[in-house]
Design a protein around this motif. Sequence first.
Motif, short mmCIF file in Angstrom:
data_model
loop_
_atom_site.label_atom_id
_atom_site.label_comp_id
_atom_site.label_asym_id
_atom_site.label_seq_id
_atom_site.Cartn_x
_atom_site.Cartn_y
_atom_site.Cartn_z
N LEU A 109 14.68 33.81 58.14
CA LEU A 109 15.53 34.39 59.18
C LEU A 109 15.79 35.86 58.93
O LEU A 109 15.73 36.34 57.79
CB LEU A 109 16.87 33.64 59.23
N THR A 110 16.09 36.57 59.98
CA THR A 110 16.52 37.97 59.92
C THR A 110 17.76 38.10 60.80
O THR A 110 18.32 37.11 61.27
CB THR A 110 15.41 38.90 60.41
N SER A 111 18.17 39.34 61.03
CA SER A 111 19.32 39.57 61.90
C SER A 111 18.99 39.27 63.37
O SER A 111 19.89 39.08 64.19
CB SER A 111 19.80 41.02 61.76
N SER A 112 17.71 39.23 63.69
CA SER A 112 17.30 38.87 65.05
C SER A 112 17.42 37.37 65.25
O SER A 112 17.06 36.59 64.36
CB SER A 112 15.86 39.31 65.32
N VAL A 113 17.90 36.96 66.40
CA VAL A 113 18.12 35.55 66.68
C VAL A 113 16.78 34.83 66.84
O VAL A 113 15.89 35.31 67.55
CB VAL A 113 18.99 35.37 67.94
N GLN A 114 16.66 33.68 66.19
CA GLN A 114 15.52 32.79 66.36
C GLN A 114 16.05 31.44 66.81
O GLN A 114 17.04 30.94 66.27
CB GLN A 114 14.73 32.63 65.07
N PHE A 116 15.69 27.38 67.39
CA PHE A 116 15.03 26.16 66.96
C PHE A 116 15.75 24.97 67.59
O PHE A 116 16.94 24.76 67.31
CB PHE A 116 15.07 26.03 65.43
N SER A 117 15.04 24.24 68.45
CA SER A 117 15.60 23.06 69.10
C SER A 117 16.94 23.36 69.78
O SER A 117 17.90 22.58 69.68
CB SER A 117 15.77 21.93 68.08
N GLY A 118 17.02 24.50 70.43
CA GLY A 118 18.23 24.85 71.16
C GLY A 118 19.33 25.47 70.32
O GLY A 118 20.42 25.73 70.83
N VAL A 119 19.08 25.73 69.04
CA VAL A 119 20.06 26.33 68.15
C VAL A 119 19.62 27.75 67.83
O VAL A 119 18.50 27.97 67.36
CB VAL A 119 20.22 25.52 66.85
N ASP A 120 20.50 28.71 68.08
CA ASP A 120 20.21 30.11 67.78
C ASP A 120 20.63 30.40 66.34
O ASP A 120 21.81 30.30 65.99
CB ASP A 120 20.98 31.04 68.73
N LEU A 121 19.64 30.76 65.51
CA LEU A 121 19.89 31.03 64.09
C LEU A 121 19.67 32.50 63.80
O LEU A 121 18.73 33.12 64.31
CB LEU A 121 18.96 30.19 63.21
N SER A 122 20.54 33.06 62.96
CA SER A 122 20.40 34.45 62.53
C SER A 122 21.03 34.59 61.15
O SER A 122 21.84 33.74 60.71
CB SER A 122 21.07 35.41 63.51
N LYS A 123 20.66 35.65 60.46
CA LYS A 123 21.16 35.88 59.11
C LYS A 123 21.45 37.37 58.93
O LYS A 123 20.67 38.22 59.36
CB LYS A 123 20.14 35.42 58.07
N ASP A 124 22.58 37.68 58.29
CA ASP A 124 22.87 39.05 57.91
C ASP A 124 23.27 39.06 56.44
O ASP A 124 23.09 38.07 55.73
CB ASP A 124 23.94 39.67 58.81
N THR A 126 26.06 38.83 55.11
CA THR A 126 27.21 37.99 54.76
C THR A 126 26.88 36.50 54.75
O THR A 126 27.58 35.72 54.11
CB THR A 126 28.38 38.24 55.75
N GLY A 127 25.86 36.07 55.48
CA GLY A 127 25.52 34.66 55.53
C GLY A 127 24.69 34.31 56.74
O GLY A 127 24.11 35.19 57.40
N VAL A 128 24.64 33.02 57.07
CA VAL A 128 23.83 32.50 58.16
C VAL A 128 24.74 31.97 59.26
O VAL A 128 25.75 31.32 58.99
CB VAL A 128 22.90 31.36 57.66
N THR A 129 24.37 32.25 60.53
CA THR A 129 25.14 31.78 61.68
C THR A 129 24.25 30.94 62.57
O THR A 129 23.09 31.29 62.84
CB THR A 129 25.70 32.96 62.49
N ALA A 130 24.80 29.79 63.02
CA ALA A 130 24.11 28.91 63.97
C ALA A 130 24.98 28.77 65.21
O ALA A 130 26.14 28.37 65.12
CB ALA A 130 23.87 27.55 63.33
N ASN A 131 24.45 29.11 66.37
CA ASN A 131 25.16 29.00 67.64
C ASN A 131 24.43 28.00 68.54
O ASN A 131 23.20 28.05 68.68
CB ASN A 131 25.25 30.36 68.34
N PHE A 132 25.20 27.09 69.15
CA PHE A 132 24.61 26.10 70.04
C PHE A 132 25.69 25.58 70.98
O PHE A 132 26.87 25.95 70.87
CB PHE A 132 23.99 24.95 69.23
N SER A 133 25.28 24.72 71.88
CA SER A 133 26.20 24.20 72.89
C SER A 133 26.19 22.68 72.87
O SER A 133 25.13 22.06 72.74
CB SER A 133 25.81 24.70 74.28
N ILE A 134 27.38 22.08 72.94
CA ILE A 134 27.54 20.63 73.03
C ILE A 134 28.38 20.31 74.26
O ILE A 134 29.56 20.69 74.33
CB ILE A 134 28.21 20.05 71.76
N LYS A 135 27.79 19.67 75.26
CA LYS A 135 28.50 19.27 76.48
C LYS A 135 29.25 20.44 77.12
O LYS A 135 30.41 20.31 77.52
CB LYS A 135 29.46 18.11 76.19
#
Length: 586
Positions: A109-114, A116-124, A126-135
């Motif tokens: 991962l990099t700072s650019s969003v990637q 995977f299966s509807g989950v936006d993953l990025s890393k800076d 400070t750590g890793v962030t996962a953004n997604f939607s549930i209902k």
Amino acid sequence: MLRPLLFLFAVSGLTGVHGICAGSGGCLCSVVGSNILDFTGDFWFVTDLCDYFLLREKPTGFSLKAKFLERRRRDVSFVDSLTLDFSDSDDIQLLQGHRVMVAGSAVTLTSSVQTFSGVDLSKDQTGVTANFSIKGSSVSVFFDGTTAQIYISDPVNFNYDGLCAKAVYFSYFRIPSNESCEAGDSDPLDPIDTEAVDAQCDLLKTAPFSPCHSEVVPDQYIEVCKITMNNYPTVDNLGCKFLKAYAKACETRQVDLQNWWTAAQCQYPEPICEQQCSDHEFCGDINGNSDCRCRAIYASQFTEQNQLGGPTVCQDNTASISLVGCLLMENGIDYTHLHLNDQTCTGVMDPDSHMLKFTFKSDDCGTEVTTNNSQLIFSNAIVTRNSSSDLITRQDKVFIEFSCSHPKPELQNVAFNILDNSVEVFLQSGEWKYSVTMKAYSDAAHTNLLGPKSDVRLNQKIWIVLETNGLDGSLVSVVTDSCWATSEDSPSSVPRYDLIKDGCPNADDGTVSVMGNGEGTSNSFSFNMFEFSGKEPSEVYLHCQLQLCVKKNNNCVPGCFFAVRRRRSLRYRRGAPALISMVWTH
């Protein structure tokens, strides 16, 4: 030492916005080490080493799982990894060292969003962030290896439970396991400067954190910080983790506490381990550098015995021992400076387990072979490189001696009568496993193998070769101690005629010669064919007794000196071929 009770305890009732579900502000759950600040404004402590549901949405099958493991202390757990489990797509794991696995495979991962299966993953940094939607509800999960932040922006249609929803129901949200996940025994705690701890935690009351107080009340973060830091070594930037957790909570309220780490004297970006730590390691400080340290429960099995690894593994004439890489690091030992008695024999570091393995045989790497009553002992040692060209050294001297012992080889009896062209038997004497083959030839060069259809006449010379497989020729020799013939298959039957006695040819039989006896792992002898008088049918059973001789400090070659040789006293018959068959028992 203050240690949480078996399950947990809570502090609640604080006023203001506590990073909880508050109107349009959304819901925020913070996990720092073993501390959980849930959506309701309470905080709790995880006191075991189990896996838990932090968040679970049953209708969709989504869950966010957290694994808790120990680090420097056996009785204190830390959130070690997160797993986003989607019923209809691949699982995503957020691991130590800002690493991510999708469906069991590592992704970069990099700072650019990637996505995977509807989950936006990025890393800076400070750590890793996962953004997604549930209902229809937006969920954000942040993880840096010690701190986790779970934020739900609009949980109206999100029917969730889990520790983040209400941490009081710990046992209900514990994930079943076939293995015990109880915490280890309490460890002694070095004196802690409580004033310094309180001062660091109280930084959350002042600038640059004060602009966020109206959005996120810092009281729980301060309280959790003090309880933890007064019961855990002030290392691995742990105090700054609580400040960072508060700053991340403020980010969800759109409050950016710029350069807070400078005022708080926290290192930014946080150091992470360059190499991937194994399952029994975690990333921590070692002499001012971030590297893989041993987890306390794993390390205790060695440190309580004042060892760096082991035990020694012995098999046949080889031995090996493995040292724990993280223990070497923690003790300031550079594994590249270690070797066996022979400096060319160095250890092999496993890139995954970080175990340093040394292996030697009985005849290499400076191994010493000694005998002690009925035991053979192979000894070697792991030592530190001693270079005369080094003006100074910063390495402690290392001397780790290890050895293997085996029972001395015992005498083995083998017997044959001449029916087949060769016979092989497999023998074991203590730890020694080997095979012995006996073959009969009609020539001294051992090229014409005698078989069931071979004609061997009386007084014809034959050569018998005894050959072993599986023995270390540098360590032992095979001595044919005695060979004798009988007319029946039992070695103890009578009549008996001796061909070899005490490793030497029968002095009364001038046709017997012994070659290479005691010189290696094979030898041979020859004699002129005969039969027993008055025995019908004419069968000759040959029996040999072998001895394994340890070469070290021994002359394994029998001393054979005869002043007079006499002819054999048996009757010879000429003309009719003898039936020759071989059987070998012991």
